[in-house]
Enzyme design. Sequence first.
Site, PDB file in Angstrom:
ATOM      1  N   PHE A 149       4.830  -3.077  -2.467  1.00 26.84           N
ATOM      2  CA  PHE A 149       5.886  -3.808  -1.176  1.00 26.84           C
ATOM      3  C   PHE A 149       5.018  -4.463  -1.650  1.00 26.84           C
ATOM      4  O   PHE A 149       5.899  -6.479  -1.492  1.00 26.84           O
ATOM      5  CB  PHE A 149       5.535  -3.491   0.363  1.00 26.84           C
ATOM      6  CG  PHE A 149       3.936  -3.815   0.975  1.00 26.84           C
ATOM      7  CD1 PHE A 149       3.874  -5.528   0.609  1.00 26.84           C
ATOM      8  CD2 PHE A 149       2.687  -3.465   0.723  1.00 26.84           C
ATOM      9  CE1 PHE A 149       2.955  -6.181   0.917  1.00 26.84           C
ATOM     10  CE2 PHE A 149       1.137  -4.328   1.256  1.00 26.84           C
ATOM     11  CZ  PHE A 149       1.635  -5.352   1.553  1.00 26.84           C
ATOM     12  N   LYS A 173      11.988   4.796  -6.713  1.00 28.36           N
ATOM     13  CA  LYS A 173      11.584   4.418  -5.850  1.00 28.36           C
ATOM     14  C   LYS A 173      11.183   3.613  -4.841  1.00 28.36           C
ATOM     15  O   LYS A 173       9.323   3.513  -5.061  1.00 28.36           O
ATOM     16  CB  LYS A 173      10.747   6.074  -4.963  1.00 28.36           C
ATOM     17  CG  LYS A 173      11.113   5.421  -3.753  1.00 28.36           C
ATOM     18  CD  LYS A 173       9.427   6.514  -2.400  1.00 28.36           C
ATOM     19  CE  LYS A 173       8.594   5.906  -2.132  1.00 28.36           C
ATOM     20  NZ  LYS A 173       8.162   4.315  -1.579  1.00 28.36           N
ATOM     21  N   GLU A 176       9.357   1.165   0.759  1.00 28.04           N
ATOM     22  CA  GLU A 176      10.291   1.407   2.144  1.00 28.04           C
ATOM     23  C   GLU A 176      10.082   0.166   2.364  1.00 28.04           C
ATOM     24  O   GLU A 176      10.625  -0.149   3.829  1.00 28.04           O
ATOM     25  CB  GLU A 176       9.977   3.160   2.467  1.00 28.04           C
ATOM     26  CG  GLU A 176       8.355   2.573   3.144  1.00 28.04           C
ATOM     27  CD  GLU A 176       7.389   3.059   2.481  1.00 28.04           C
ATOM     28  OE1 GLU A 176       7.610   3.061   1.130  1.00 28.04           O
ATOM     29  OE2 GLU A 176       6.441   3.319   2.917  1.00 28.04           O
ATOM     30  N   SER A 226      -1.580   1.682  -3.132  1.00 25.05           N
ATOM     31  CA  SER A 226      -3.558   2.065  -3.077  1.00 25.05           C
ATOM     32  C   SER A 226      -3.693   2.519  -3.491  1.00 25.05           C
ATOM     33  O   SER A 226      -3.619   4.035  -3.971  1.00 25.05           O
ATOM     34  CB  SER A 226      -3.147   2.196  -1.132  1.00 25.05           C
ATOM     35  OG  SER A 226      -1.947   3.289  -0.992  1.00 25.05           O
ATOM     36  N   CYS A 281      -2.758  -7.303  -5.904  1.00 25.10           N
ATOM     37  CA  CYS A 281      -3.525  -6.526  -6.434  1.00 25.10           C
ATOM     38  C   CYS A 281      -4.885  -7.799  -7.222  1.00 25.10           C
ATOM     39  O   CYS A 281      -6.045  -7.305  -7.795  1.00 25.10           O
ATOM     40  CB  CYS A 281      -3.659  -5.594  -7.097  1.00 25.10           C
ATOM     41  SG  CYS A 281      -2.816  -5.875  -8.827  1.00 25.10           S
ATOM     42  N   GLU A 382     -11.123  -2.918   0.432  1.00 25.43           N
ATOM     43  CA  GLU A 382      -9.813  -3.707  -0.033  1.00 25.43           C
ATOM     44  C   GLU A 382      -9.243  -4.157   0.857  1.00 25.43           C
ATOM     45  O   GLU A 382      -8.830  -3.482   1.587  1.00 25.43           O
ATOM     46  CB  GLU A 382      -8.227  -3.245  -0.601  1.00 25.43           C
ATOM     47  CG  GLU A 382      -7.740  -3.410  -1.408  1.00 25.43           C
ATOM     48  CD  GLU A 382      -6.227  -3.118  -2.360  1.00 25.43           C
ATOM     49  OE1 GLU A 382      -5.712  -2.093  -1.754  1.00 25.43           O
ATOM     50  OE2 GLU A 382      -5.664  -3.409  -2.824  1.00 25.43           O
TER      51      GLU A 382
HETATM   52  P1  NAD Z   1       1.192   2.025  -0.679  1.00 29.57           P
HETATM   53  O1  NAD Z   1      -0.156   3.294  -1.522  1.00 29.57           O
HETATM   54  O2  NAD Z   1       0.950   2.339   0.579  1.00 29.57           O
HETATM   55  O3  NAD Z   1       2.256   2.340  -1.465  1.00 29.57           O
HETATM   56  C1  NAD Z   1       2.742   2.168  -2.590  1.00 29.57           C
HETATM   57  C2  NAD Z   1       3.906   3.714  -2.983  1.00 29.57           C
HETATM   58  O4  NAD Z   1       3.306   4.819  -2.919  1.00 29.57           O
HETATM   59  C3  NAD Z   1       5.285   3.350  -1.913  1.00 29.57           C
HETATM   60  O5  NAD Z   1       6.169   3.406  -1.934  1.00 29.57           O
HETATM   61  C4  NAD Z   1       5.309   4.441  -0.066  1.00 29.57           C
HETATM   62  O6  NAD Z   1       6.207   4.882  -0.465  1.00 29.57           O
HETATM   63  C5  NAD Z   1       4.277   5.455  -2.040  1.00 29.57           C
HETATM   64  N1  NAD Z   1       2.783   6.374  -1.450  1.00 29.57           N
HETATM   65  C6  NAD Z   1       2.584   6.097  -0.052  1.00 29.57           C
HETATM   66  N2  NAD Z   1       1.544   7.070  -0.135  1.00 29.57           N
HETATM   67  C7  NAD Z   1       2.002   8.366  -0.918  1.00 29.57           C
HETATM   68  C8  NAD Z   1       1.578   9.441  -1.343  1.00 29.57           C
HETATM   69  N3  NAD Z   1       0.681  10.228  -0.902  1.00 29.57           N
HETATM   70  N4  NAD Z   1       1.454  10.058  -2.666  1.00 29.57           N
HETATM   71  C9  NAD Z   1       3.146   9.700  -2.569  1.00 29.57           C
HETATM   72  N5  NAD Z   1       3.540   8.429  -2.804  1.00 29.57           N
HETATM   73  C10 NAD Z   1       3.074   7.806  -1.648  1.00 29.57           C
HETATM   74  O7  NAD Z   1       0.261   0.402  -1.781  1.00 29.57           O
HETATM   75  P2  NAD Z   1       1.777  -0.371  -0.535  1.00 29.57           P
HETATM   76  O8  NAD Z   1       0.334  -0.667   0.790  1.00 29.57           O
HETATM   77  O9  NAD Z   1       3.061  -0.335  -0.452  1.00 29.57           O
HETATM   78  O10 NAD Z   1       0.466  -1.562  -1.529  1.00 29.57           O
HETATM   79  C11 NAD Z   1      -0.295  -2.235  -0.970  1.00 29.57           C
HETATM   80  C12 NAD Z   1      -1.481  -1.655  -2.481  1.00 29.57           C
HETATM   81  O11 NAD Z   1      -1.038  -1.534  -3.655  1.00 29.57           O
HETATM   82  C13 NAD Z   1      -2.116  -2.027  -2.480  1.00 29.57           C
HETATM   83  O12 NAD Z   1      -3.820  -1.641  -2.387  1.00 29.57           O
HETATM   84  C14 NAD Z   1      -2.762  -2.792  -3.765  1.00 29.57           C
HETATM   85  O13 NAD Z   1      -4.240  -3.540  -4.902  1.00 29.57           O
HETATM   86  C15 NAD Z   1      -1.584  -2.005  -5.197  1.00 29.57           C
HETATM   87  N6  NAD Z   1      -1.636  -2.593  -5.820  1.00 29.57           N
HETATM   88  C16 NAD Z   1      -2.077  -2.766  -7.227  1.00 29.57           C
HETATM   89  C17 NAD Z   1      -1.025  -3.110  -8.358  1.00 29.57           C
HETATM   90  C18 NAD Z   1      -2.079  -2.562  -9.713  1.00 29.57           C
HETATM   91  O14 NAD Z   1      -1.836  -2.627 -10.658  1.00 29.57           O
HETATM   92  N7  NAD Z   1      -3.230  -1.829  -9.666  1.00 29.57           N
HETATM   93  C19 NAD Z   1      -0.563  -3.502  -8.435  1.00 29.57           C
HETATM   94  C20 NAD Z   1       0.264  -3.725  -7.184  1.00 29.57           C
HETATM   95  C21 NAD Z   1      -0.135  -3.807  -5.814  1.00 29.57           C
END
Ligand code: NAD
Length: 489
Positions: A149, A173, A176, A226, A281, A382
Amino acid sequence: MAVIPNYIDGEWREPPSGGRLPVINPATGEVLALAPEGDAADVNCAAEAAARAFPAWRATPPADRIQFLFRLKQLLEEHFEEIASLITRENGKTLPESRGELRRGIENVEVACGIPALMQGYNLEDVASGIDEILFRQPLGVVAVITPFNFPAMIPLWFLPYAIACGNCLVLKPSEKVPLTMQRIVELIGRTGLPPGVVNVVNGARPAAEALIDHPLVRAVSFVGSTPAAKAVYARAAAKGKKAQCQGGAKNHVVVLPDADLDSASQVVCDSAFGCAGQRCLAVSAAITVGEARERFRRSIAGLAGSLKVGCGFEQGVQMGPVITPQSLQRIEGLVDQGLRSGASAVLDGRGLKVGGFEEGNFIGPVILEGVSPDSPLVDTEIFGPVLSLVEAASLDEAIAILSRSAYGNQASLFTSSGAAARKFRNETPAGNIGINIGVAAPMAYFPFSGWKDSFFGTVHAQGRDAVEFYTEKKVVVERWPKYWSRKF
Ligand code: NAD
């Protein structure tokens, strides 16, 4: 209330009636739209459309493929302010932050326009007498991209331009929580004349993501989110023999030495820790001061953070917007509470903030904690919010030892005026993105976004040459032409 359609085979398709997820403006609590909870049937339609488009798209010369990206770049520039506003509306970050993210996204479109040069292989004549060897790069086929997000435009653009420029067809995808930005960008992609099926979007949450990873037509998965999700996606993709690059969460440290320009260090660390409400991140979440840097840095950063204007990202002068959801706000406040209960004290406590006129917003002001116990969950959790912990070390060696204990390795920064200290730090620190007098060491589009440890699962990263490596497979051709070899013409 509008339901966001899926984009499949060059058409907007109403998703079948099923679950709906509200897309909520984090500053106002207003429901902006409903996102469908995409399922395996939607994913299947998208993957099949991508597979149908692939043979003609891969046969389109790279120099012709990038013409669509030149058009996309132009359209993104023309609609720059509109898209930036959309990011602020659904994500909450300030308008200048949204503009910054979109600019970084567009830079990836620009770099991917270099594919005719970037995608070249190599060759050698006479590897043995009369035998030549050639390495070609070929596209994989259908690839999947699943995004978080916090950067609704930039993170999809870390992948999409390279994937299609290399000749792949893609199913994306988006998160959401923030699907509207990509909906608009995909409308613009449609206007470039890109053949149907090359880019497809399926909305939904985890079930849609899992169906996408599992789909037999999908050859590779690019994921950002995450760490628990990144780890699960990597394992799931690997179990099906797919290529995967999964970027996870982070806990980024900055080390401030006494010889640093402390005024500028505090300003830069303040921007890094509290920009985008700490939901980056690459946000710094722990500042380790060495020796006598402690007192001045503490005073200076507390002053700067305490004067940040928090509010709706559209308002003039606002420097920090809300966090994404009420659940997120509750989690952040709960972690701060745990830290305080385990012995930390608050230098600045922005919890409980109410912003006039935006009472339904998920606001929290900057939080700075000190004296965080090594056993506190704050140390390696985090937080993903505007919370900075202050830690002390007696030397640079001790500071490196402290940050090396982190399970994450996304970024580490050092503030110093010593070249020797900088060299030691960049050499010894176990993180993939290093900042020297930089608070957010975000690589430009032509460098890889290089997380390490639990911040990344895979071998090649996003952006630049790594993206080309990921979205192609190498084919080696060894050739002998006997007539020529025996010189009989
Ligand atoms: P999230 O893990 O909740 O969701 C990310 C995406 O994965 C969404 O599209 C979600 O629908 C999907 N998703 C969630 N759980 C899943 C699973 N078990 N299997 C498959 N798909 C799944 O993350 P968020 O809250 O949207 O974003 C924040 C996180 O993203 C933070 O932890 C942040 O550090 C990380 N992030 C990392 C980077 C990087 O480059 N390392 C960059 C941006 C954000």
